[in-house]
Motif scaffolding. Structure first.
Motif, mmCIF file in Angstrom:
data_model
loop_
_atom_site.group_PDB
_atom_site.id
_atom_site.type_symbol
_atom_site.label_atom_id
_atom_site.label_comp_id
_atom_site.label_asym_id
_atom_site.label_seq_id
_atom_site.Cartn_x
_atom_site.Cartn_y
_atom_site.Cartn_z
ATOM 1 N N ARG B 125 0.749 -1.154 -0.071
ATOM 2 C CA ARG B 125 -0.040 -0.054 -0.066
ATOM 3 C C ARG B 125 0.838 1.324 0.007
ATOM 4 N N GLU B 126 2.166 0.923 0.364
ATOM 5 C CA GLU B 126 3.128 2.295 0.419
ATOM 6 C C GLU B 126 4.175 1.609 -0.175
ATOM 7 N N PHE B 127 4.683 2.196 -1.304
ATOM 8 C CA PHE B 127 5.865 1.652 -2.017
ATOM 9 C C PHE B 127 6.518 2.770 -2.637
ATOM 10 N N THR B 128 7.740 2.418 -2.871
ATOM 11 C CA THR B 128 8.758 3.313 -3.662
ATOM 12 C C THR B 128 8.838 3.355 -5.202
ATOM 13 N N GLN B 129 8.556 4.121 -5.872
ATOM 14 C CA GLN B 129 8.971 4.073 -7.221
ATOM 15 C C GLN B 129 10.182 5.075 -7.613
ATOM 16 N N ALA B 130 10.854 4.496 -8.651
ATOM 17 C CA ALA B 130 11.960 5.563 -9.254
ATOM 18 C C ALA B 130 11.670 5.515 -10.742
ATOM 19 N N ASP B 131 11.305 6.836 -11.093
ATOM 20 C CA ASP B 131 10.916 7.055 -12.344
ATOM 21 C C ASP B 131 11.963 7.849 -13.322
ATOM 22 N N ILE B 132 12.029 7.716 -14.542
ATOM 23 C CA ILE B 132 12.709 8.463 -15.284
ATOM 24 C C ILE B 132 11.661 8.881 -16.566
ATOM 25 N N ASP B 133 11.783 9.960 -16.862
ATOM 26 C CA ASP B 133 11.183 10.481 -17.987
ATOM 27 C C ASP B 133 11.807 11.655 -18.791
ATOM 28 N N VAL B 134 11.325 11.746 -20.084
ATOM 29 C CA VAL B 134 11.982 12.845 -20.740
ATOM 30 C C VAL B 134 10.644 13.723 -21.478
ATOM 31 N N SER B 304 7.561 -0.477 -15.746
ATOM 32 C CA SER B 304 6.666 -0.213 -16.759
ATOM 33 C C SER B 304 6.750 1.279 -17.195
ATOM 34 N N GLY B 305 6.161 1.347 -18.393
ATOM 35 C CA GLY B 305 6.012 2.822 -18.887
ATOM 36 C C GLY B 305 5.823 2.819 -20.215
ATOM 37 N N GLY B 306 5.897 4.023 -20.954
ATOM 38 C CA GLY B 306 5.640 4.191 -22.385
ATOM 39 C C GLY B 306 5.820 5.478 -22.767
ATOM 40 N N ARG B 307 5.198 5.757 -23.908
ATOM 41 C CA ARG B 307 5.254 7.230 -24.533
ATOM 42 C C ARG B 307 3.750 7.812 -24.545
ATOM 43 N N TYR B 308 3.723 8.981 -24.116
ATOM 44 C CA TYR B 308 2.483 9.927 -24.211
ATOM 45 C C TYR B 308 2.524 11.036 -25.279
ATOM 46 N N ASP B 309 1.735 11.024 -26.194
ATOM 47 C CA ASP B 309 1.613 12.319 -27.182
ATOM 48 C C ASP B 309 1.349 13.485 -26.261
ATOM 49 N N ALA B 310 0.847 13.514 -25.108
ATOM 50 C CA ALA B 310 0.438 14.536 -24.438
ATOM 51 C C ALA B 310 0.402 14.110 -22.899
ATOM 52 N N LEU B 311 1.508 14.185 -22.456
ATOM 53 C CA LEU B 311 1.766 14.029 -20.884
ATOM 54 C C LEU B 311 1.248 15.020 -20.059
ATOM 55 N N ALA B 312 1.129 16.068 -20.593
ATOM 56 C CA ALA B 312 0.477 17.360 -20.031
ATOM 57 C C ALA B 312 0.225 18.267 -21.184
ATOM 58 N N THR B 313 -0.794 19.168 -20.885
ATOM 59 C CA THR B 313 -1.082 20.193 -21.927
ATOM 60 C C THR B 313 -1.239 21.558 -21.073
ATOM 61 N N LYS B 314 -1.023 22.799 -21.757
ATOM 62 C CA LYS B 314 -1.238 24.033 -20.936
ATOM 63 C C LYS B 314 -1.651 25.101 -22.028
ATOM 64 N N GLY B 315 -2.814 25.285 -21.855
ATOM 65 C CA GLY B 315 -3.339 26.191 -22.887
ATOM 66 C C GLY B 315 -3.313 25.467 -24.265
ATOM 67 N N ASN B 316 -2.682 26.033 -25.377
ATOM 68 C CA ASN B 316 -2.559 25.197 -26.566
ATOM 69 C C ASN B 316 -1.140 24.815 -26.608
ATOM 70 N N ARG B 317 -0.234 24.474 -25.421
ATOM 71 C CA ARG B 317 1.099 23.990 -25.569
ATOM 72 C C ARG B 317 0.929 22.442 -25.195
ATOM 73 N N THR B 318 1.448 21.546 -25.942
ATOM 74 C CA THR B 318 1.492 20.194 -25.542
ATOM 75 C C THR B 318 2.683 19.695 -25.167
ATOM 76 N N PHE B 319 2.828 18.746 -24.133
ATOM 77 C CA PHE B 319 4.249 18.296 -23.554
ATOM 78 C C PHE B 319 4.170 16.758 -23.610
ATOM 79 N N PRO B 320 4.663 16.247 -24.828
ATOM 80 C CA PRO B 320 4.749 14.796 -25.173
ATOM 81 C C PRO B 320 5.858 14.303 -24.237
ATOM 82 N N GLY B 321 5.667 12.973 -23.711
ATOM 83 C CA GLY B 321 6.697 12.603 -22.897
ATOM 84 C C GLY B 321 6.876 10.939 -23.091
ATOM 85 N N VAL B 322 8.179 10.515 -22.580
ATOM 86 C CA VAL B 322 8.266 9.221 -22.618
ATOM 87 C C VAL B 322 9.150 8.763 -21.314
#
Lengths: 449, 449
Positions: B125-134, B304-322
């Motif tokens: 229920r409580e655990f540690t994750q180690a993430d990398i993203d660009v 596990s992980g993967g590619r998002y076309d839009a990890l986040a958006t801000k107005g009409n800016r889009t931030f893709p990520g993997v």
């Protein structure tokens, strides 16, 4: 720290700020480990019953509920809540694992804690504490009260912060003194004395008389004791000059003399006896510690603690302990806010390996791998943009070096590395080149003030 | 791991187990920093609105309430809850700080997350994750999908774990294929295919027909695609042999071929194309990754992980990520449970400086200080017990060396150090002596299997 937290009381750092925080955390860990403290972590949650075990509590606690839970579920004492310090969880950990620990047990614990208080300067709702404690099984030599003061002085001295004072008092000394002048509600007196810095001596005297029935003479004696502050052991004579006799007072004097005497020899100017230190509702039974940054006293204590006769109990076993807790977030907020220290660059990367063309990516990864084997942080460009654009990528991040590889017609490779700060460019061998030591990893250095 | 957590789903480690966890965390940090990823942390809490932003959610979320709060307070979307992963908080962080970050922004983030699920083997229920993203601003070259697979392979290869396989698929490939055979509810097909390992191909075929109206032929074609697994790029021919045509399928095939081709060259045997990987409800749009420990497949994916076309958006800016996320606690539980690695001792301490008499404590601290200057972890005995008792103190903790100082009549000091494992005792100079390199700090070494 120009930015405001998007959720009040929950600060977050930019990457270059996080480097400063990491520097503080790494430095504390190093000092603690050099002194033989073992790392532990406890879960973020405790049962509400465990958190409120000591009865009266002046911390605001965050309870937990599952969003998808039935209404009926998880009521009562087995409900979960986030810990508000690391002492209560540590006491539980010691009891639960007593059979697996070697006593006296020395541990450090660096974790986030949560308090639902109104956020203000130096006070967050989520913050990191760094605790050290030594806990004994049945007994714990007083010498640990001396040692822990010295370890904390060493730990704080290694940080990029202004000068500090560790102020030490002793509950036995204070309680013995109060009893010696005929005040028996010693907890009440301590609570009033604790307000000294906030409301001043006259109002404290009034409190003592109105709430605790002290005479004017008793109130003045208590205030005289609280006014004593010395960097050496001369406080002993000053207390004796007040002419109060009590066995507990003598014990407290001897204990505090031992701490201050040794600290004055080993860490002159860093530690002082301050007989006004009370530590509010905390259940200490002997030594108490507080720490202020000189010139930043209004920030409050950045490191507090003390001795418990019974940090924890298990059946008829008692575990006495002594420890201190550093308010890491409070310190880091101040370091960032006042620019006491900055990171030499924003990213770990020391070298960007450029691409001459799209097909050279795998070969560039080979170069990067060779450099990384010697501990050099390297990125490879993702696209074979014009070199100017690749250099700009490095420049925007503060990456100090860019690497160029060219392939001759005979298939042989030649390499050059450029320091984009100076413009210097030289031939380099990926099997042996290294940046200057100060460029290997980001340096966090105290600002010149 | 013989001990049971005192609160189900909230594991805690003994000091010697924590050393193994610290080794894993330090190793991951080192690999990530060598590849130019910046450390960040986000607060543990998000607003409920933020956490449920993506609508349907299959994670159990812990909400927060102040124990002392009024009933009326903090209802609705501004209520706070603990984060259940590090991707949602990272997306918010990127949007909030976009003006302060250099894109593509590379970050690692190692933190605890909480999910109120039923605890079971490998699931806390409580655990540690180690993430990398660009994450990019507007666009993000596909090459990062290749790079991140290689970084994760390097990170996992440095850990004391059994052989692993990073299994890679591509949503475009799968969706293009499904469309090519006439199945338009591609999310529905993916959800069914995701159950393949759990319920087997016949039941998945039944699901596809009953729930999505697929024909037997369509169901069989989808299952055939999901059966393809290759360590090299031969999956391309195997997919082509199924005779399905779709533009999206071609894009996906080319992308997956680039990942597998490069990974097969640079990390042979570690990465494979596995066309059954679906990643359930996660909102990936291209590459998807899962990782299993060979021989421990029932533990589930450890990364596990993967590619998002839009990890986040801000107005009409889009931030893709993997990015990818390593389940650190799941790994550490397995390492400890199966004793894949152990620490060479339980405490950081390398040397115990003994006391000849009670007055020698300060002098012993001088010796300790000299040793610590060279990075040697030292404790000083708290009491001048008989030497046998002081040596026993060291022995019970696994401290390898004890230090003796004697003072001659002329006031000169002589020092000896004893290796209590071998019994060897020699004269030693506190200004120059050091333990063998392997005794300097606790070593975490893979067990011989």
């Amino acid at each position: 720290m120009a930015r405001k937290a998007s959720l009040s009381g929950f600060p977050e750092w930019l990457p270059q700020e996080r480097l400063v925080e990491l520097h503080v955390l790494d430095s504390l860990r190093r000092t603690f480990e050099l002194h033989g403290f073992s790392s532990i972590e406890t879960r973020a949650v405790e049962t509400v019953a465990q958190l409120l075990r000591k009865g009266e509590i002046d911390k605001e606690v965050y309870g937990l509920h599952r969003l998808q839970a039935d209404e009926a579920e998880g009521k009562g004492d087995d409900k979960l809540a986030l810990h508000f310090d690391l002492t209560v969880p540590f006491a539980r950990y010691v009891v639960e694992n007593a059979g697996h620990l070697a006593f006296p047990f020395r541990r450090y614990q660096i974790q986030k804690v949560w308090r639902g208080e109104r956020p203000q300067e130096g006070r967050a709702r989520e913050f990191t504490q760094a605790d050290i404690d030594v806990v004994g099984d049945g007994e714990l030599p007083f010498r640990y009260d001396v040692e822990l003061a010295l370890v904390i002085v060493e730990a704080l001295s290694a940080l990029p912060i202004p000068d500090f004072k560790l102020r030490v008092n002793n509950r036995k000394l204070a309680e013995g003194f109060y009893r010696g002048i005929g005040l028996t509600d010693t907890a009440g007196v301590l609570r009033s004395i604790d307000k000294l810095e906030k409301i001043g001596p006259e109002k404290v005297a009034a409190l003592l008389q109105e709430e605790l029935g002290a005479t004017d003479e008793q109130a003045q004696a208590a205030l005289k004791l609280a006014s004593i502050r010395t960097e050496d052991t001369s406080f002993v004579d000053q207390v004796r000059a007040l002419g109060v006799q009590h066995e507990l007072l003598e014990t407290g004097l001897a204990e505090l003399e031992e701490v201050i005497g040794e600290a004055h020899r080993r860490a002159p100017g860093k530690v002082m006896a301050d007989l006004s230190i009370a530590r509010g509702l905390d259940y200490y039974t002997g030594t108490v510690y507080e720490t202020v940054l000189v010139g930043h006293e209004q920030l409050g204590s950045i490191c507090s603690g003390g001795r418990y006769d019974a940090l924890a109990t298990k059946g008829n076993r008692t575990f006495p302990g002594v420890g201190l807790s550093i308010g890491v977030t409070r310190l880091v907020m101040r370091i960032l806010g006042q620019e006491f220290a900055t990171a030499s660059r924003h990213v770990p990367t020391a070298v960007l390996v450029t691409l001459a063309n799209e097909d050279s990516w795998s070969q560039a990864q080979d170069v990067a791998g060779q450099l990384r084997e010697r501990g050099i942080s390297v990125e490879v460009a993702a696209k074979a943009d014009k070199f100017g654009k690749q250099i700009k990528y490095a420049d925007r991040r503060g990456i100090p070096f860019v690497w160029f590889t060219s392939v001759a017609e005979d298939g042989s490779h030649s390499h050059e590395v450029k320091d984009i700060r100076s413009g210097d460019q030289h031939a380099a061998d990926p099997a042996s080149w290294a940046p200057p030591a100060e460029d290997l990893v980001p340096q966090v250095t105290p600002a010149a003030h």
